[in-house]
Design a protein around this motif. Sequence first.
Motif, PDB file in Angstrom:
ATOM      1  N   SER A  88     -57.291 -18.465 -26.423  1.00 46.65           N
ATOM      2  CA  SER A  88     -57.089 -18.687 -24.988  1.00 46.65           C
ATOM      3  C   SER A  88     -55.898 -19.610 -24.770  1.00 46.65           C
ATOM      4  O   SER A  88     -55.836 -20.709 -25.339  1.00 46.65           O
ATOM      5  CB  SER A  88     -58.380 -19.314 -24.434  1.00 46.65           C
ATOM      6  OG  SER A  88     -58.135 -19.929 -23.204  1.00 46.65           O
ATOM      7  N   SER A  90     -53.567 -21.418 -21.673  1.00 50.19           N
ATOM      8  CA  SER A  90     -53.560 -21.712 -20.236  1.00 50.19           C
ATOM      9  C   SER A  90     -52.231 -22.302 -19.829  1.00 50.19           C
ATOM     10  O   SER A  90     -51.666 -23.126 -20.551  1.00 50.19           O
ATOM     11  CB  SER A  90     -54.643 -22.736 -19.907  1.00 50.19           C
ATOM     12  OG  SER A  90     -55.886 -22.142 -20.059  1.00 50.19           O
ATOM     13  N   GLU A  95     -52.031 -31.148 -15.178  1.00 51.59           N
ATOM     14  CA  GLU A  95     -52.643 -31.434 -16.474  1.00 51.59           C
ATOM     15  C   GLU A  95     -54.105 -31.839 -16.354  1.00 51.59           C
ATOM     16  O   GLU A  95     -54.947 -31.448 -17.157  1.00 51.59           O
ATOM     17  CB  GLU A  95     -51.845 -32.566 -17.130  1.00 51.59           C
ATOM     18  CG  GLU A  95     -51.994 -32.618 -18.614  1.00 51.59           C
ATOM     19  CD  GLU A  95     -50.985 -33.587 -19.243  1.00 51.59           C
ATOM     20  OE1 GLU A  95     -50.276 -34.313 -18.502  1.00 51.59           O
ATOM     21  OE2 GLU A  95     -50.917 -33.602 -20.484  1.00 51.59           O
ATOM     22  N   VAL A  98     -56.458 -28.893 -15.881  1.00 53.10           N
ATOM     23  CA  VAL A  98     -56.606 -28.099 -17.108  1.00 53.10           C
ATOM     24  C   VAL A  98     -57.470 -28.840 -18.139  1.00 53.10           C
ATOM     25  O   VAL A  98     -58.221 -28.215 -18.891  1.00 53.10           O
ATOM     26  CB  VAL A  98     -55.226 -27.734 -17.697  1.00 53.10           C
ATOM     27  CG1 VAL A  98     -55.377 -26.943 -18.991  1.00 53.10           C
ATOM     28  CG2 VAL A  98     -54.426 -26.907 -16.702  1.00 53.10           C
ATOM     29  N   GLN A  99     -57.397 -30.174 -18.132  1.00 49.87           N
ATOM     30  CA  GLN A  99     -58.231 -30.958 -19.058  1.00 49.87           C
ATOM     31  C   GLN A  99     -59.722 -30.669 -18.819  1.00 49.87           C
ATOM     32  O   GLN A  99     -60.512 -30.535 -19.754  1.00 49.87           O
ATOM     33  CB  GLN A  99     -57.927 -32.463 -18.897  1.00 49.87           C
ATOM     34  CG  GLN A  99     -58.650 -33.355 -19.896  1.00 49.87           C
ATOM     35  CD  GLN A  99     -58.311 -33.036 -21.362  1.00 49.87           C
ATOM     36  OE1 GLN A  99     -57.135 -32.851 -21.704  1.00 49.87           O
ATOM     37  NE2 GLN A  99     -59.327 -32.935 -22.214  1.00 49.87           N
ATOM     38  N   LYS A 102     -60.406 -27.392 -20.358  1.00 52.49           N
ATOM     39  CA  LYS A 102     -60.408 -27.520 -21.827  1.00 52.49           C
ATOM     40  C   LYS A 102     -61.756 -28.084 -22.321  1.00 52.49           C
ATOM     41  O   LYS A 102     -62.336 -27.590 -23.295  1.00 52.49           O
ATOM     42  CB  LYS A 102     -59.262 -28.457 -22.221  1.00 52.49           C
ATOM     43  CG  LYS A 102     -59.047 -28.559 -23.695  1.00 52.49           C
ATOM     44  CD  LYS A 102     -57.858 -29.430 -24.014  1.00 52.49           C
ATOM     45  CE  LYS A 102     -57.746 -29.552 -25.534  1.00 52.49           C
ATOM     46  NZ  LYS A 102     -56.730 -30.498 -25.926  1.00 52.49           N
ATOM     47  N   ASP A 103     -62.253 -29.112 -21.613  1.00 50.89           N
ATOM     48  CA  ASP A 103     -63.537 -29.719 -22.006  1.00 50.89           C
ATOM     49  C   ASP A 103     -64.668 -28.703 -21.901  1.00 50.89           C
ATOM     50  O   ASP A 103     -65.569 -28.656 -22.738  1.00 50.89           O
ATOM     51  CB  ASP A 103     -63.856 -30.939 -21.119  1.00 50.89           C
ATOM     52  CG  ASP A 103     -62.848 -32.056 -21.345  1.00 50.89           C
ATOM     53  OD1 ASP A 103     -62.146 -32.031 -22.373  1.00 50.89           O
ATOM     54  OD2 ASP A 103     -62.749 -32.950 -20.467  1.00 50.89           O
ATOM     55  N   VAL A 105     -64.367 -25.418 -22.138  1.00 54.73           N
ATOM     56  CA  VAL A 105     -64.215 -24.401 -23.193  1.00 54.73           C
ATOM     57  C   VAL A 105     -64.754 -24.943 -24.518  1.00 54.73           C
ATOM     58  O   VAL A 105     -65.394 -24.212 -25.282  1.00 54.73           O
ATOM     59  CB  VAL A 105     -62.733 -23.959 -23.334  1.00 54.73           C
ATOM     60  CG1 VAL A 105     -62.565 -23.005 -24.512  1.00 54.73           C
ATOM     61  CG2 VAL A 105     -62.251 -23.298 -22.049  1.00 54.73           C
ATOM     62  N   ALA A 106     -64.527 -26.246 -24.751  1.00 54.41           N
ATOM     63  CA  ALA A 106     -65.010 -26.850 -26.003  1.00 54.41           C
ATOM     64  C   ALA A 106     -66.527 -26.665 -26.130  1.00 54.41           C
ATOM     65  O   ALA A 106     -67.046 -26.472 -27.233  1.00 54.41           O
ATOM     66  CB  ALA A 106     -64.624 -28.329 -26.032  1.00 54.41           C
ATOM     67  N   PHE A 118     -58.042 -22.888 -28.228  1.00 58.83           N
ATOM     68  CA  PHE A 118     -57.533 -23.186 -26.879  1.00 58.83           C
ATOM     69  C   PHE A 118     -56.201 -23.910 -26.960  1.00 58.83           C
ATOM     70  O   PHE A 118     -56.064 -24.893 -27.689  1.00 58.83           O
ATOM     71  CB  PHE A 118     -58.557 -24.073 -26.150  1.00 58.83           C
ATOM     72  CG  PHE A 118     -58.151 -24.384 -24.735  1.00 58.83           C
ATOM     73  CD1 PHE A 118     -58.527 -23.553 -23.693  1.00 58.83           C
ATOM     74  CD2 PHE A 118     -57.375 -25.504 -24.441  1.00 58.83           C
ATOM     75  CE1 PHE A 118     -58.137 -23.821 -22.384  1.00 58.83           C
ATOM     76  CE2 PHE A 118     -56.990 -25.784 -23.133  1.00 58.83           C
ATOM     77  CZ  PHE A 118     -57.378 -24.936 -22.111  1.00 58.83           C
ATOM     78  N   GLN A 119     -55.208 -23.403 -26.225  1.00 59.93           N
ATOM     79  CA  GLN A 119     -53.928 -24.108 -26.142  1.00 59.93           C
ATOM     80  C   GLN A 119     -53.501 -24.156 -24.677  1.00 59.93           C
ATOM     81  O   GLN A 119     -53.657 -23.156 -23.962  1.00 59.93           O
ATOM     82  CB  GLN A 119     -52.852 -23.393 -26.951  1.00 59.93           C
ATOM     83  CG  GLN A 119     -53.148 -23.439 -28.448  1.00 59.93           C
ATOM     84  CD  GLN A 119     -52.131 -22.636 -29.231  1.00 59.93           C
ATOM     85  OE1 GLN A 119     -51.072 -23.126 -29.560  1.00 59.93           O
ATOM     86  NE2 GLN A 119     -52.467 -21.398 -29.525  1.00 59.93           N
ATOM     87  N   ALA A 120     -52.973 -25.304 -24.261  1.00 56.94           N
ATOM     88  CA  ALA A 120     -52.552 -25.429 -22.856  1.00 56.94           C
ATOM     89  C   ALA A 120     -51.069 -25.744 -22.795  1.00 56.94           C
ATOM     90  O   ALA A 120     -50.549 -26.508 -23.610  1.00 56.94           O
ATOM     91  CB  ALA A 120     -53.349 -26.530 -22.175  1.00 56.94           C
TER      92      ALA A 120
END
Length: 295
Positions: A88, A90, A95, A98-99, A102-103, A105-106, A118-120
């Motif tokens: 994934s 993003s 920022e 998106v954080q 990200k949390d 998705v973790a 996951f990469q943003a």
Amino acid sequence: MSATDIIPLTGNHERYEDTYYNAFYKIAQKEFFVEKVSQYFDTKVMKILTNAFDRDEEFSILSVGVGEGPHEFHILKSLQTCYASISSVSVDPNESMVQTFKDRVASLNVDNKPPITFQAFNGSLTEFATTSTLARTKYHLITSIHSLYYTADLQTTFSQLTSMMKDDGFIIVVCKKGDLISESFSKFAFLREAIPSYIPLTSTDVKEFAESQGLNVIASDVNMQWDITEVFDDRSDFGNKLLDFFTQTAYFRQTAPSEVVDELMNFWRSISISTEDENGRMLSPCHDEILVISK
Ligand SMILES: C[S@@+](CC[C@H](N)C(=O)[O-])C[C@H]1O[C@@H](n2cnc3c(N)ncnc32)[C@H](O)[C@@H]1O
């Protein structure tokens, strides 16, 4: 209105997040909307994807203007039920939003579930497309959910998106077909001049453009009503946040001349339906469309 006094909402990340998730998200009944989009994804799009792509492949998804990723979180959970692994990526200039994604998705990376990497990318779609090595990948699926209003013109955006899509890949766009925001930007030149970076795009524009490029488009409507009553109360903090989101401006009431604010209020009153119950809530119609685009 002096353009120098006006602060575009996307230029103030904290205010954007506050007005979008703490005010607009609520009147737009986004939880319900996310459920509608999720249902559509599970019943229609998952079938299309699993027919097109082998379950043993690593499934790659690029999410443009992901914000806190309410839709993409559901999409990832569904993909996890069918694919061996998922990558994934993003893209979003905000920022902190998106954080949060990200949390979340973790939390999906648990034992015995297919892994999600996951990469943003912290920046705009154009910055991503022109500078990131991740833009050289061809993705199975690209999502742009309520974010094409902020990217470049359709020609540029589509050439960026299609260049990153596999030949047999798909793009999901969710876009307004018509609502108070698009109608206000169409009607009032002062809004367009004050916030030139905001594109009052409709799903019809996107659909027509994609078809003119020889792409296939499947469309599905979602109709709702927004309760905008609080926007008429100048003492309401919630109403002022809505006003900012509707005008895509940070602190509109403090920075715009009062006659401009009044003109907008009158227009919004004229396009709203007043409920007949004792509260006399003001409801504004909103039509969105989900578009599934392929070559
Ligand atoms: C209306 S929000 C939608 C967020 C999320 N997709 C959702 O449905 O909740 C628009 C998003 O686009 C992002 N954005 C703004 N300018 C952008 C650009 N040039 N490229 C990519 N995303 C952008 C904003 O930071 C914001 O997260």
